[in-house]
Design a protein around this motif. Sequence first.
Motif, short mmCIF file in Angstrom:
data_model
loop_
_atom_site.label_atom_id
_atom_site.label_comp_id
_atom_site.label_asym_id
_atom_site.label_seq_id
_atom_site.Cartn_x
_atom_site.Cartn_y
_atom_site.Cartn_z
N PRO A 54 0.81 -1.23 0.00
CA PRO A 54 0.00 0.00 0.00
C PRO A 54 0.84 1.27 0.00
O PRO A 54 0.45 2.28 -0.61
N GLU A 55 1.98 1.23 0.68
CA GLU A 55 2.84 2.40 0.77
C GLU A 55 3.35 2.88 -0.59
O GLU A 55 3.79 4.02 -0.73
N TRP A 56 3.28 1.99 -1.60
CA TRP A 56 3.73 2.36 -2.93
C TRP A 56 2.58 2.89 -3.79
O TRP A 56 2.80 3.28 -4.95
N SER A 57 1.39 2.93 -3.26
CA SER A 57 0.28 3.49 -4.03
C SER A 57 0.48 4.98 -4.25
O SER A 57 1.01 5.69 -3.38
N THR A 58 0.05 5.47 -5.39
CA THR A 58 0.19 6.89 -5.70
C THR A 58 -0.65 7.77 -4.78
O THR A 58 -0.39 8.97 -4.66
N GLN A 79 -4.94 -2.47 -9.42
CA GLN A 79 -4.93 -1.82 -10.73
C GLN A 79 -3.59 -1.13 -10.99
O GLN A 79 -3.07 -1.14 -12.12
N GLU A 80 -3.00 -0.57 -9.94
CA GLU A 80 -1.69 0.06 -10.10
C GLU A 80 -0.61 -0.98 -10.42
O GLU A 80 0.29 -0.72 -11.22
N LYS A 247 -3.62 7.01 -15.31
CA LYS A 247 -4.69 7.64 -14.53
C LYS A 247 -6.01 6.88 -14.60
O LYS A 247 -6.90 7.09 -13.77
N LYS A 248 -6.12 5.95 -15.56
CA LYS A 248 -7.35 5.16 -15.65
C LYS A 248 -7.51 4.19 -14.48
O LYS A 248 -8.59 3.65 -14.27
N VAL A 249 -6.43 3.97 -13.72
CA VAL A 249 -6.55 3.07 -12.56
C VAL A 249 -7.54 3.62 -11.55
O VAL A 249 -8.21 2.85 -10.83
N TYR A 250 -7.66 4.94 -11.47
CA TYR A 250 -8.56 5.55 -10.49
C TYR A 250 -10.02 5.29 -10.85
O TYR A 250 -10.85 5.03 -9.98
#
Length: 305
Positions: A54-58, A79-80, A247-250
Amino acid sequence: MTTSTTKGDETPQATDREEFADRLLRSSEILSYDPLQEVDWETPLDTDYHGTSPEWSTLYGTAYWEEMTPEQQRELTRQEAASVACTGIWFEMILQQMILRDFYAKDPTDPAFQWALTEIADECRHSIMFARGAAKLRAPAYRPRRLAVELGRLFKTLAFGEAAYAAILVAEEVLDVMQRDWMRDERVVPFVRTVNNIHVVEESRHMKFAREETKARLAKAGWLRRQVQAIVVAGAAHVIVSSMWNKKVYERAGLDVKRAVREAKANEHHKSMLRSSCAGLMEFLNSAGLLTKASHWFYKRANLL
């Protein structure tokens, strides 16, 4: 290459280079994986797991992250992970073409030639592994933006020598640090941990080769060539890193895309993670004379410095 690769060349430099390539070949024979057999592709995806640490999530560390449900957080990291994998496939295809072009019509009895083909075979397996992994994470085909694709097309056609190998090193080192965290993290879905472990083990050899080739190509390079190539490598690094998180991951995670993009761009935690992951890489580039004042702009834009 640093010297002639004909069999009759018995200079110490050629011998050292052949011995280095031989070691890589032996290592590949001893420790390589078949992802089709090693990765658990059959077990259904367990959505109780993350796709990355999780710490690597944008978005980790932002106000938006705190508002998200645990399910949304896990879906976002899955997704990331798929987005990073798809970017990896894109660059590995560039990498393979550059290596093939570099070794075109050279001595096939040279261990370096044979190692180059071994690396290409590794990258083919990795690309298939990443593709299957993204599909198992229930992700679409995350492709780089059109400009990045066209710049990549130009780069793979024109880049040569140290620029090609240093750019390969940049892509592999950034991904390596992230994946070392993910493969050890029990919060990450098991099959992704296996994928990361395979990639880390096999890419370690690729990075060693890229470092040696970069140094060898720069051995007789003058000041102007170093300045130009430093900018080329830095520009490639910026395009690669900025393409990793689509950005489509969001949208796939059910988030407000505009807000997510805005908070991700301002996320100092993620920028810090990227900078720390590149400390060793920047030290190498600096020692090789490829970390110039002009190149700093690109690395800072990519949050690598």
